[in-house]
Scaffold this active site. Sequence first.
Site, PDB file in Angstrom:
ATOM      1  N   GLU A  93       0.858  -1.197   0.000  1.00 32.27           N
ATOM      2  CA  GLU A  93       0.000   0.000   0.000  1.00 32.27           C
ATOM      3  C   GLU A  93       0.894   1.249   0.000  1.00 32.27           C
ATOM      4  OE1 GLU A  93      -2.257   0.682   3.634  1.00 32.27           O
ATOM      5  OE2 GLU A  93      -3.835   1.734   2.529  1.00 32.27           O
ATOM      6  N   LYS A 165      -9.710   1.672  -2.608  1.00 31.79           N
ATOM      7  CA  LYS A 165      -9.982   1.182  -1.240  1.00 31.79           C
ATOM      8  C   LYS A 165     -11.414   1.535  -0.838  1.00 31.79           C
ATOM      9  CE  LYS A 165      -7.591   1.456   3.239  1.00 31.79           C
ATOM     10  NZ  LYS A 165      -6.354   1.992   3.857  1.00 31.79           N
ATOM     11  N   CYS A 206      -5.573  -2.936   2.623  1.00 28.93           N
ATOM     12  CA  CYS A 206      -5.338  -2.769   4.065  1.00 28.93           C
ATOM     13  C   CYS A 206      -6.605  -2.892   4.909  1.00 28.93           C
ATOM     14  CB  CYS A 206      -4.602  -1.455   4.318  1.00 28.93           C
ATOM     15  SG  CYS A 206      -3.690  -1.533   5.880  1.00 28.93           S
TER      16      CYS A 206
HETATM   17  N1  LIG Z   1      -3.619   1.650   5.959  1.00 21.02           N
HETATM   18  C1  LIG Z   1      -4.531   1.038   6.667  1.00 21.02           C
HETATM   19  O1  LIG Z   1      -5.644   0.831   6.236  1.00 21.02           O
HETATM   20  C2  LIG Z   1      -4.101   0.607   8.038  1.00 21.02           C
HETATM   21  C3  LIG Z   1      -5.061  -0.359   8.681  1.00 21.02           C
HETATM   22  C4  LIG Z   1      -4.667  -0.707  10.060  1.00 21.02           C
HETATM   23  O2  LIG Z   1      -3.580  -0.430  10.515  1.00 21.02           O
HETATM   24  C5  LIG Z   1      -5.645  -1.441  10.861  1.00 21.02           C
HETATM   25  O3  LIG Z   1      -5.374  -1.650  12.054  1.00 21.02           O
HETATM   26  O4  LIG Z   1      -6.701  -1.814  10.350  1.00 21.02           O
END
Ligand SMILES: NC(=O)CCC(=O)C(=O)O
Length: 329
Positions: A93, A165, A206
């Site tokens: 990412e 996303k 993510c």
């Molecule tokens: N970049 C993200 O979306 C981080 C996501 C994350 O750290 C989580 O705990 O969920």
Amino acid sequence: MPAAPIKIAGASALAAALAVAVSRPRAMGRLVRSLVARAAGTSAYAPLPPPQKVKVAVCQLHVTADKAQNLQTAKKAIQDAAAQGAKLVVLPEMWNCPYSNDSFPTYAEDIEGAHSISVNMLSEAAAETGVTLIAGSIPERCGDRLYNTCCVFNSRGKLLAKHRKVHLFDIDIPGKITFKESLTLSPGPGPTVVDTEAGRLGIGICYDIRFPELAQLYAARGCQMLVYPGAFNMTTGPVHWELLARARAVDNQIFVITCSPARNPSSSYQAWGHSTVVGPFAEILATTGHDPTIIYADVDYSQLAERRANMPLAQQKRHDLYALLDRTV
Ligand SMILES: NC(=O)CCC(=O)C(=O)O
């Protein structure tokens, strides 16, 4: 006022169907299935690519504030992975910029335009090396909006799909981590299933991994692997990152890849790292710590059928029980 012209999508489809019916009856079957699926509001199921083994490379990159350097790093990783025989290469990412709301607008690119230096590099690298490339994510500018967007390229460098996303990372754990992607980014419109030379893939970015419904939907659409470029943090990463990847794998009896940036001590956001490949029995096929590296795994899609024959969870589901209604006596 004259009525607005009505565009009947089915009319040209019907003409096409008649022409195909006469000349190629088997193609007619496929066309009818696709029209029925379209009418039902579902996507047509293209035939799955044949069962195959795929060597995957997961590139945990050192990301800095220097965009040109980040592009060089990513390009070299793709070349190194291909030289090791990888056919599917995954980037993390936000690999072209620091993970911060200050950086997203500055580093953002118009992916659809001809001048996206990141997209041009990725497309060329995929074509030169002949790999399928899940190109992590970069900040995408589209009109007055920004997205966190993953581009997928085939081995000829063609942009096959782009996933924006869908679940933005807005978190507040006082004293530990507070981050609000929604200050700068907009959520994407929906799921992304992409048929590649390396299998049918479901893409998430993510925070998307926290939502089991998305993974379930991908599994129901015949995805063989879920790919999540991500950058978990030092609070949730140690507890949740591997757990979530293995949970998505075991629930759906599917392969899962997570790909993080390496930890950079001089960055405002410390990524957890620990890029990982998980098999459909929730077994770890490859993983690492927080340093820059490339990890490899040989993915054998025949294991999907085997695991699903061992425990046919999809058939055993009691859909009659799961409506979100309390039963009243
Ligand atoms: N970049 C993200 O979306 C981080 C996501 C994350 O750290 C989580 O705990 O969920």
